[in-house]
Design an enzyme around this catalytic site. Structure first.
Site, PDB file in Angstrom:
ATOM      1  N   GLU A 258      16.610   0.263  28.619  1.00  0.00           N
ATOM      2  CA  GLU A 258      16.778  -0.323  27.282  1.00  0.00           C
ATOM      3  C   GLU A 258      18.038  -1.165  27.362  1.00  0.00           C
ATOM      4  OE1 GLU A 258      14.570   0.008  25.150  1.00  0.00           O
ATOM      5  OE2 GLU A 258      13.486   1.768  25.843  1.00  0.00           O
ATOM      6  N   CYS A 297      21.947  -2.369  19.474  1.00  0.00           N
ATOM      7  CA  CYS A 297      21.032  -3.103  20.348  1.00  0.00           C
ATOM      8  C   CYS A 297      19.952  -3.804  19.531  1.00  0.00           C
ATOM      9  CB  CYS A 297      20.386  -2.144  21.325  1.00  0.00           C
ATOM     10  SG  CYS A 297      19.643  -0.727  20.516  1.00  0.00           S
TER      11      CYS A 297
HETATM   12  P1  NAP Z   1      27.095  -1.173  30.176  1.00  0.00           P
HETATM   13  O1  NAP Z   1      28.431  -1.670  30.467  1.00  0.00           O
HETATM   14  O2  NAP Z   1      25.953  -1.744  30.914  1.00  0.00           O
HETATM   15  O3  NAP Z   1      27.155   0.403  30.387  1.00  0.00           O
HETATM   16  C1  NAP Z   1      26.074   1.217  30.130  1.00  0.00           C
HETATM   17  C2  NAP Z   1      26.226   2.528  30.868  1.00  0.00           C
HETATM   18  O4  NAP Z   1      26.130   2.289  32.274  1.00  0.00           O
HETATM   19  C3  NAP Z   1      27.579   3.204  30.656  1.00  0.00           C
HETATM   20  O5  NAP Z   1      27.380   4.586  30.573  1.00  0.00           O
HETATM   21  C4  NAP Z   1      28.334   2.833  31.913  1.00  0.00           C
HETATM   22  O6  NAP Z   1      29.347   3.746  32.219  1.00  0.00           O
HETATM   23  C5  NAP Z   1      27.233   2.907  32.925  1.00  0.00           C
HETATM   24  N1  NAP Z   1      27.494   2.201  34.160  1.00  0.00           N
HETATM   25  C6  NAP Z   1      28.058   1.002  34.344  1.00  0.00           C
HETATM   26  N2  NAP Z   1      28.073   0.679  35.641  1.00  0.00           N
HETATM   27  C7  NAP Z   1      27.504   1.718  36.304  1.00  0.00           C
HETATM   28  C8  NAP Z   1      27.256   2.015  37.673  1.00  0.00           C
HETATM   29  N3  NAP Z   1      27.559   1.149  38.620  1.00  0.00           N
HETATM   30  N4  NAP Z   1      26.662   3.189  37.965  1.00  0.00           N
HETATM   31  C9  NAP Z   1      26.319   4.064  37.023  1.00  0.00           C
HETATM   32  N5  NAP Z   1      26.554   3.852  35.706  1.00  0.00           N
HETATM   33  C10 NAP Z   1      27.141   2.683  35.361  1.00  0.00           C
HETATM   34  O7  NAP Z   1      26.736  -1.317  28.634  1.00  0.00           O
HETATM   35  P2  NAP Z   1      27.646  -0.960  27.368  1.00  0.00           P
HETATM   36  O8  NAP Z   1      28.741  -1.952  27.312  1.00  0.00           O
HETATM   37  O9  NAP Z   1      28.004   0.469  27.337  1.00  0.00           O
HETATM   38  O10 NAP Z   1      26.640  -1.212  26.183  1.00  0.00           O
HETATM   39  C11 NAP Z   1      26.431  -2.448  25.587  1.00  0.00           C
HETATM   40  C12 NAP Z   1      25.113  -3.023  25.992  1.00  0.00           C
HETATM   41  O11 NAP Z   1      24.094  -2.055  25.830  1.00  0.00           O
HETATM   42  C13 NAP Z   1      24.690  -4.207  25.139  1.00  0.00           C
HETATM   43  O12 NAP Z   1      24.241  -5.211  25.985  1.00  0.00           O
HETATM   44  C14 NAP Z   1      23.539  -3.665  24.306  1.00  0.00           C
HETATM   45  O13 NAP Z   1      22.585  -4.621  23.938  1.00  0.00           O
HETATM   46  C15 NAP Z   1      22.952  -2.638  25.180  1.00  0.00           C
HETATM   47  N6  NAP Z   1      22.284  -1.588  24.418  1.00  0.00           N
HETATM   48  C16 NAP Z   1      20.947  -1.533  24.445  1.00  0.00           C
HETATM   49  C17 NAP Z   1      20.290  -0.545  23.735  1.00  0.00           C
HETATM   50  C18 NAP Z   1      18.784  -0.454  23.752  1.00  0.00           C
HETATM   51  O14 NAP Z   1      18.252   0.539  23.262  1.00  0.00           O
HETATM   52  N7  NAP Z   1      18.090  -1.421  24.270  1.00  0.00           N
HETATM   53  C19 NAP Z   1      21.010   0.374  22.983  1.00  0.00           C
HETATM   54  C20 NAP Z   1      22.389   0.266  22.963  1.00  0.00           C
HETATM   55  C21 NAP Z   1      23.022  -0.722  23.693  1.00  0.00           C
HETATM   56  P3  NAP Z   1      30.914   3.409  31.956  1.00  0.00           P
HETATM   57  O15 NAP Z   1      31.072   3.316  30.493  1.00  0.00           O
HETATM   58  O16 NAP Z   1      31.614   4.569  32.531  1.00  0.00           O
HETATM   59  O17 NAP Z   1      31.181   2.114  32.642  1.00  0.00           O
END
Ligand code: NAP
Length: 676
Positions: A258, A297
């Site tokens: 997602e 999101c």
């Molecule tokens: P993100 O930076 O991609 O992080 C998401 C998750 O991935 C976090 O728990 C992060 O942990 C983890 N992560 C990052 N790099 C990783 C790696 N190399 N290995 C394992 N885990 C890793 O996203 P975000 O900034 O938290 O969220 C914002 C984004 O999420 C927006 O683009 C939004 O549109 C999207 N979103 C989508 C939905 C949906 O249902 N479609 C819902 C909510 C948000 P750390 O925090 O420890 O880096």
């Protein structure tokens, strides 16, 4: 406040890691409020623990037992929700924003539990669809079933819904019988950690069913297998990185994503500036921009209006945005809090800069904001920002750049197909909404845009009052979308549970398949019941127990009496000549409902007993006409049972009505409520 040292929950123990700690700041004050780390955890051991301890324990339980456990977890969270609200403001969320996350999260557990109780059996195997007749004489049948995966569900979650984001996945995984490892986003991990603490302390979860990693996942992915599932929520960039991990590819690990979504809303071509749909569109766009400071999101990023209404829409949006009070989320008058962190603010400001290559900023800016409350530092605050792009087909960025904050772009369209094409230019979204009262426009949108959007909300004067709005994923509806949105799908009631199960096509004899699925199939062994099966309590009744009744002849007088008594004097029962002219009937025939009534008269056991009520019929078919002088006989077989509560349950009976030649004339499932 003193700094919270977040702990991992691994192998059924809380574990604080002090190596390489990461500090987490309050979104409101900028002060460090928590420290966290997962460095050096034994990720192989913890994933093995889920598979060898949690999985087997959960798979021992029936769907109903797991549903009761999930309901209990929801209750435990509700009882201690104020502790979560106390942490909520640090993430920048107002109490209203927190309600979506905290109580919305618990509500999702309640909904999952209730679906589990109502729609799944009190069993361990789930039947999928009808039996397939794959042999001539019916001795070899096909039946699809679901069984739980024997691995672990790994949730990697985004920062914006630290409680709901975990629970919307945890409910379905636990209901399926699969243990979970939760890895929340670091920025708001303190909320997830506290919620996990509440669930663990409830004592409801078997050992190994839930583990928490508050930090980086180390080499966890290197230990995943084809029985595991990763359910990821976050940015497209991270999703792409994780999805292409060699181990995920080599082991065909299920990967649900997602990710970002350029969600659109459209004001229908039928709307005018004084129509209710215009007002609804304006209110919803502003609400979506500002709830959770736009860090949803599903938030509206692109707002399309008929070209002739562009100026009116701009003026109305600006007037409404001007009423939004930005500041300390703990203060009652505050409508919008800060973004989650100073980094997030910098990211949004950069994205606004990009978008402004296509569009003019017509409300707000990326500079300092006048704030409500003196507790707040400026670090993470930003004002709502509305952009206007008059030439959306020339835009390079508005259809592919997500500013994950209170930011949306207003754009004109010319006709319905233009609006549909513009919505679809986002290349796949979680949700789009249409504000229209025109049924044809509704149909055109669903046909033209359905393939690009996971959910379409059509909002107008008829449903606005009860509408749950553009941006709320509901536990009973699917959440996810194609293309840019990640191609994943979650929830949707029992659909979400199946993501954590394997579908298998079973082939075998009716008797074998009936025993495995606890669902009697035609052709399986039957056992004459003595006493009458209606005298057996829910717990005593075994599937396959049967009675075959005496026969009863149906006379012309019966048919005429039934016709006069009920008023159903349809010609097929009353007029020999007209009935004979009908291609289906040899002449006058008995009413279908007369056959059902006489069938009940034949199989019923009249005295008070365990059968409390007739609950209805399913799959009723009249297979052959019954003429005056024919006789009917009934075979009633206990087909399956579903416990409803401690007092009674639903029994499904297979009913076959045959004529004097043994030919089926009617078949159906009869449902009764039987006492324990
Ligand atoms: P993100 O930076 O991609 O992080 C998401 C998750 O991935 C976090 O728990 C992060 O942990 C983890 N992560 C990052 N790099 C990783 C790696 N190399 N290995 C394992 N885990 C890793 O996203 P975000 O900034 O938290 O969220 C914002 C984004 O999420 C927006 O683009 C939004 O549109 C999207 N979103 C989508 C939905 C949906 O249902 N479609 C819902 C909510 C948000 P750390 O925090 O420890 O880096």
């Amino acid at each position: 406040m003193s700094v919270i040292h977040l702990e991992n929950y691994v192998e059924d123990k809380w574990q604080k890691v002090s190596v390489d700690p990461v500090s987490i700041a309050s979104a409101v004050t900028g002060e460090i409020i928590a420290q966290t780390s997962a460095s050096g955890l034994d990720f192989k051991a913890l994933s093995d623990h889920a598979r060898t301890k949690g999985g087997p324990a959960l798979r021992q339980m029936t769907f109903h037992e797991r549903a009761s456990m999930i309901k209990g977890l929801g209750k435990a969270i509700m009882e201690r929700k104020e502790a979560l609200y106390a942490l909520n403001a640090h993430s920048g969320a107002t109490r209203k924003d927190g309600w979506i996350d905290i109580e919305g999260g618990a509500g999702t557990l309640f909904s999952t539990a209730s679906k589990g109780k109502r729609e799944l059996p009190d069993a361990r195997i789930l039947i999928d669809g009808d039996t397939e007749q794959i042999s001539r004489h019916g001795t070899f049948l096909g039946q699809h079933v679901y069984t739980p995966l024997q691995g672990v569900a790994v949730f990697i979650d985004a920062f914006n819904f630290p409680v709901w984001g975990m629970l919307e996945k945890l409910g379905p995984a636990l209901l399926a019988g699969v243990p979970a490892i939760v890895k929340p986003a670091t920025t708001t991990a303190y909320l997830t950690e506290h919620c996990v603490r509440i669930m663990i302390e409830s004592g409801l979860l078997p050992d190994g069913a839930l583990q928490l990693i508050v930090g980086r996942v180390g080499d966890l992915l290197d230990h995943l297998t084809g029985q595991d599932v990763i359910s990821f929520t976050g940015s497209a960039e991270t999703a792409a990185k994780l999805k292409s991990h060699p181990r995920i590819i080599a082991e065909s690990v299920r990967f649900i994503a997602e990710q970002d979504s350029l969600n659109a809303c459209v004001l229908g071509l039928d709307a005018t500036a004084d129509s209710p749909e215009f007002d609804l569109f304006i209110k919803e766009t502003v609400r979506e921009m500002t709830v959770k400071a736009g860090q949803k999101c599903t938030a509206i990023r692109r707002a399309f209006v008929p070209a002739g209404l562009l100026d009116e829409a701009e003026a109305a949006l600006k007037a409404r945005l001007a009423k939004i009070t930005v500041g300390d989320p703990d203060m009652e008058e505050t409508r919008m809090g800060p973004l989650v962190s100073a980094e997030q603010r910098a990211d949004v400001a950069e994205k606004v800069q990009t978008l402004s290559e296509d569009a003019a900023i017509v409300f707000g800016d990326t500079g300092p904001v006048k704030l409500n409350g003196d507790k707040a530092s400026q670090d993470a605050f930003i004002s709502p920002i509305l952009l206007k792009c008059e030439t959306p087909w020339q835009a390079k960025y508005v259809h592919n750049t997500e500013a994950f904050g209170p930011v949306a772009t207003l754009m004109p369209y010319h006709d319905v197909s233009d609006a549909i094409a513009l919505c679809n230019a986002g290349k796949g979204s979680l949700v789009m909404s249409l504000f229209s009262h025109d049924r044809k426009i509704g149909e055109d949108f669903v046909l033209g845009a359905g393939a690009y959007h996971g959910r379409i909300a059509i909002i107008n004067r008829d449903c606005a009052k009860e509408s749950t709005g553009h941006g709320s994923p509901l536990p009973v509806l699917v959440h996810g979308g194609p293309g840019r949105a990640g191609g994943g799908e979650e929830m949707g009631g029992v659909r979400g549970v199946k993501h954590y199960m394997q579908r298998t096509a079973l082939q075998g004899s009716p008797d074998m398949l009936s025993a495995i699925t606890q669902n009697w199939l035609s052709g399986a062994k039957i056992e004459a019941s003595s006493p009458h099966p209606f005298r057996l309590k829910f717990g005593e009744l075994e599937i396959g127990k049967t009675i075959e009744t005496a026969s009863r002849t149906i006379t012309l007088e019966d048919i005429e009496h039934f016709a006069e008594f009920t008023g159903d004097t349809f010609y097929a029962h009353m007029d020999e000549e007209a009935a004979s002219a009908n291609p289906f009937f040899p002449g006058r025939v008995a009413h279908g409902y007369l056959i059902l009534s006489f069938a009940a008269g034949l199989f019923v056991d009249a005295a008070p007993g365990p059968v409390l009520a007739n609950y209805g019929l399913d799959s009723l078919r009249f297979l052959k006409p019954v003429s005056p002088g024919d006789s009917i006989q009934v075979r009633l077989t206990a087909k399956n049972k579903k416990k409803r509560n401690e007092d009674y349950g639903e029994v499904r009976w297979d009913v076959l009505v045959t004529n004097q030649d043994g030919e089926p004339v009617a078949s159906y499932d009869l449902l009764t409520m039987n006492a324990f």
